[in-house]
Design a protein around this motif. Structure first.
Motif, PDB file in Angstrom:
ATOM      1  N   VAL A 245     -21.113  -1.719 -33.251  1.00 47.45           N
ATOM      2  CA  VAL A 245     -19.824  -1.056 -33.432  1.00 47.45           C
ATOM      3  C   VAL A 245     -19.517  -0.914 -34.917  1.00 47.45           C
ATOM      4  O   VAL A 245     -18.998   0.119 -35.369  1.00 47.45           O
ATOM      5  CB  VAL A 245     -18.709  -1.839 -32.705  1.00 47.45           C
ATOM      6  CG1 VAL A 245     -17.336  -1.279 -33.073  1.00 47.45           C
ATOM      7  CG2 VAL A 245     -18.911  -1.770 -31.197  1.00 47.45           C
ATOM      8  N   SER A 246     -19.860  -1.930 -35.697  1.00 44.05           N
ATOM      9  CA  SER A 246     -19.630  -1.860 -37.144  1.00 44.05           C
ATOM     10  C   SER A 246     -20.436  -0.741 -37.778  1.00 44.05           C
ATOM     11  O   SER A 246     -19.930   0.021 -38.617  1.00 44.05           O
ATOM     12  CB  SER A 246     -20.002  -3.194 -37.800  1.00 44.05           C
ATOM     13  OG  SER A 246     -19.131  -4.224 -37.377  1.00 44.05           O
ATOM     14  N   ASP A 247     -21.711  -0.614 -37.387  1.00 46.25           N
ATOM     15  CA  ASP A 247     -22.552   0.443 -37.943  1.00 46.25           C
ATOM     16  C   ASP A 247     -22.009   1.821 -37.590  1.00 46.25           C
ATOM     17  O   ASP A 247     -22.009   2.735 -38.418  1.00 46.25           O
ATOM     18  CB  ASP A 247     -23.982   0.308 -37.412  1.00 46.25           C
ATOM     19  CG  ASP A 247     -24.716  -0.879 -38.012  1.00 46.25           C
ATOM     20  OD1 ASP A 247     -25.722  -1.326 -37.407  1.00 46.25           O
ATOM     21  OD2 ASP A 247     -24.293  -1.353 -39.095  1.00 46.25           O
ATOM     22  N   ILE A 248     -21.530   1.971 -36.370  1.00 43.08           N
ATOM     23  CA  ILE A 248     -20.972   3.258 -35.941  1.00 43.08           C
ATOM     24  C   ILE A 248     -19.695   3.551 -36.721  1.00 43.08           C
ATOM     25  O   ILE A 248     -19.452   4.687 -37.134  1.00 43.08           O
ATOM     26  CB  ILE A 248     -20.710   3.251 -34.421  1.00 43.08           C
ATOM     27  CG1 ILE A 248     -22.031   3.134 -33.660  1.00 43.08           C
ATOM     28  CG2 ILE A 248     -19.962   4.518 -33.992  1.00 43.08           C
ATOM     29  CD1 ILE A 248     -21.857   2.902 -32.169  1.00 43.08           C
ATOM     30  N   CYS A 249     -18.900   2.533 -36.925  1.00 41.88           N
ATOM     31  CA  CYS A 249     -17.656   2.666 -37.693  1.00 41.88           C
ATOM     32  C   CYS A 249     -17.935   3.247 -39.078  1.00 41.88           C
ATOM     33  O   CYS A 249     -17.342   4.262 -39.464  1.00 41.88           O
ATOM     34  CB  CYS A 249     -16.985   1.308 -37.807  1.00 41.88           C
ATOM     35  SG  CYS A 249     -15.661   1.200 -39.039  1.00 41.88           S
ATOM     36  N   TYR A 250     -18.841   2.642 -39.804  1.00 45.83           N
ATOM     37  CA  TYR A 250     -19.089   3.078 -41.182  1.00 45.83           C
ATOM     38  C   TYR A 250     -19.929   4.352 -41.229  1.00 45.83           C
ATOM     39  O   TYR A 250     -19.788   5.149 -42.170  1.00 45.83           O
ATOM     40  CB  TYR A 250     -19.755   1.946 -41.957  1.00 45.83           C
ATOM     41  CG  TYR A 250     -18.851   0.736 -42.070  1.00 45.83           C
ATOM     42  CD1 TYR A 250     -19.189  -0.482 -41.493  1.00 45.83           C
ATOM     43  CD2 TYR A 250     -17.605   0.841 -42.703  1.00 45.83           C
ATOM     44  CE1 TYR A 250     -18.337  -1.576 -41.577  1.00 45.83           C
ATOM     45  CE2 TYR A 250     -16.749  -0.250 -42.783  1.00 45.83           C
ATOM     46  CZ  TYR A 250     -17.118  -1.456 -42.213  1.00 45.83           C
ATOM     47  OH  TYR A 250     -16.270  -2.521 -42.285  1.00 45.83           O
ATOM     48  N   LYS A 251     -20.758   4.571 -40.209  1.00 46.90           N
ATOM     49  CA  LYS A 251     -21.531   5.818 -40.138  1.00 46.90           C
ATOM     50  C   LYS A 251     -20.609   7.026 -40.110  1.00 46.90           C
ATOM     51  O   LYS A 251     -20.906   8.066 -40.710  1.00 46.90           O
ATOM     52  CB  LYS A 251     -22.419   5.813 -38.891  1.00 46.90           C
ATOM     53  CG  LYS A 251     -23.135   7.136 -38.632  1.00 46.90           C
ATOM     54  CD  LYS A 251     -23.908   7.117 -37.317  1.00 46.90           C
ATOM     55  CE  LYS A 251     -24.509   8.487 -37.017  1.00 46.90           C
ATOM     56  NZ  LYS A 251     -25.253   8.495 -35.723  1.00 46.90           N
ATOM     57  N   HIS A 252     -19.479   6.893 -39.429  1.00 43.17           N
ATOM     58  CA  HIS A 252     -18.565   8.027 -39.259  1.00 43.17           C
ATOM     59  C   HIS A 252     -17.425   8.021 -40.274  1.00 43.17           C
ATOM     60  O   HIS A 252     -16.422   8.725 -40.099  1.00 43.17           O
ATOM     61  CB  HIS A 252     -18.039   8.061 -37.833  1.00 43.17           C
ATOM     62  CG  HIS A 252     -19.095   8.390 -36.820  1.00 43.17           C
ATOM     63  ND1 HIS A 252     -19.557   9.669 -36.617  1.00 43.17           N
ATOM     64  CD2 HIS A 252     -19.821   7.594 -35.993  1.00 43.17           C
ATOM     65  CE1 HIS A 252     -20.488   9.655 -35.687  1.00 43.17           C
ATOM     66  NE2 HIS A 252     -20.679   8.413 -35.300  1.00 43.17           N
ATOM     67  N   GLY A 253     -17.582   7.242 -41.345  1.00 39.98           N
ATOM     68  CA  GLY A 253     -16.685   7.359 -42.481  1.00 39.98           C
ATOM     69  C   GLY A 253     -15.395   6.565 -42.420  1.00 39.98           C
ATOM     70  O   GLY A 253     -14.488   6.805 -43.228  1.00 39.98           O
ATOM     71  N   PHE A 254     -15.289   5.631 -41.482  1.00 39.07           N
ATOM     72  CA  PHE A 254     -14.077   4.810 -41.414  1.00 39.07           C
ATOM     73  C   PHE A 254     -14.182   3.668 -42.423  1.00 39.07           C
ATOM     74  O   PHE A 254     -15.245   3.089 -42.618  1.00 39.07           O
ATOM     75  CB  PHE A 254     -13.877   4.252 -40.007  1.00 39.07           C
ATOM     76  CG  PHE A 254     -13.571   5.314 -38.988  1.00 39.07           C
ATOM     77  CD1 PHE A 254     -14.585   5.919 -38.273  1.00 39.07           C
ATOM     78  CD2 PHE A 254     -12.265   5.724 -38.766  1.00 39.07           C
ATOM     79  CE1 PHE A 254     -14.318   6.913 -37.348  1.00 39.07           C
ATOM     80  CE2 PHE A 254     -11.983   6.712 -37.834  1.00 39.07           C
ATOM     81  CZ  PHE A 254     -13.016   7.308 -37.137  1.00 39.07           C
TER      82      PHE A 254
END
Length: 282
Positions: A245-254
């Motif tokens: 979830v963390s990787d997805i968070c930062y992947k999408h610019g959050f």
């Protein structure tokens, strides 16, 4: 004993993985005309039965017959006149996938320097077999996105393995011509920017020009389109990948997990971890 081999027990239409926009099956009666319309995704048209007269910049007044397939690139305009009853399968995609570095690079080089003309390809035997299966799956409404993505990869391998690179380069040449177009600029960069203003600046457009061109090209405001794509990409990552979830968070610019969680609750009604948990319960 009753033969159960062809019974389908899964209702794909009720699943979050349901996907309509990769492969489509179409039937058209003799004499029907499909007026000129803009192609919103790169599309391969595989003609299983019938005969069609195609008219577009890429295929001017071209006859397209059973056992053949053609390509129309994103942003092009095309019209069809049905000369004999048609059955066709459409494959829609955003950009050519690279499944073989050597052939991909050679093909791009050949396509970028070659003459762009009408290219009508013939179906080889493995392609006939593939399309026959695809029709059966689409008839059964078997539209799981994971399954269809695997069929997409299979199609690309068949094209790569059974057609000469020179023919493939000519076939894809219309897409390479659009690589520097506005449509491709959007599709290649929308994940890299946070808002419409940054997108316009990246492309060297004024805000008003960018908004106007975007609405004319994609049929909806840029912000609305970007939000939909962001939601789709996040949901796909949460449901179909092993990224944390963390990787997805930062992947999408959050900038933080709390911002990401707030976005998911606002757009999906659930936290990202709750969405991820749905996959575990399928």
């Amino acid at each position: 004993m009753q033969d159960q081999r062809c019974t389908k027990y899964t209702d794909c239409a009720s699943c979050d993985f349901y996907q309509k926009q990769i492969f489509k099956y179409r039937q058209y009666p003799k004499g029907m005309s499909i007026p000129q319309e803009r192609v919103l995704q790169n599309t391969m048209y595989f003609l299983l039965k019938g005969e069609v007269r195609v008219n577009s910049e890429e295929h001017p007044d071209t006859f397209f017959r059973e056992g053949q397939f053609i390509m129309q690139p994103i942003g092009s305009r095309v019209e069809f006149h049905i000369l004999e009853p048609v059955e066709a399968i459409l494959y829609l995609f955003e950009r050519p996938q690279n499944i073989c570095n050597d052939r991909h690079n050679k093909g791009m080089s050949m396509a970028s320097g070659g003459h762009i003309g009408s290219v009508v390809m013939d179906l080889c035997a493995p392609m006939h077999t593939f399309l026959s299966g695809m029709r059966a799956y689409l008839d059964s409404d078997l539209r799981c996105s994971v399954f269809l993505q695997s069929k997409q990869t299979e199609l690309l391998f068949l094209l790569n393995c059974y057609y000469p690179i020179k023919d493939l380069a000519a076939f894809y040449s219309t897409i390479y011509r659009y690589n520097k177009s506005f449509q491709y600029f959007i599709l290649q960069n929308y994940q890299q920017v946070k808002d419409v203003e940054a997108f316009a600046q990246l492309g060297g457009y004024s805000i008003s020009t960018f908004r106007r061109m975007f609405k004319e090209t994609f049929g909806e405001p840029a912000y609305q389109w970007m939000l939909k794509r962001k939601c789709q990409d996040i949901q796909t990552d949460l449901l179909t990948t092993e990224l944390s979830v963390s990787d997805i968070c930062y992947k999408h610019g959050f900038e933080s997990l709390s911002n990401f969680s707030h976005f998911c609750r606002a757009n999906f009604g659930q936290s990202p971890r709750a969405i991820r948990a749905e996959r575990e319960n399928v």
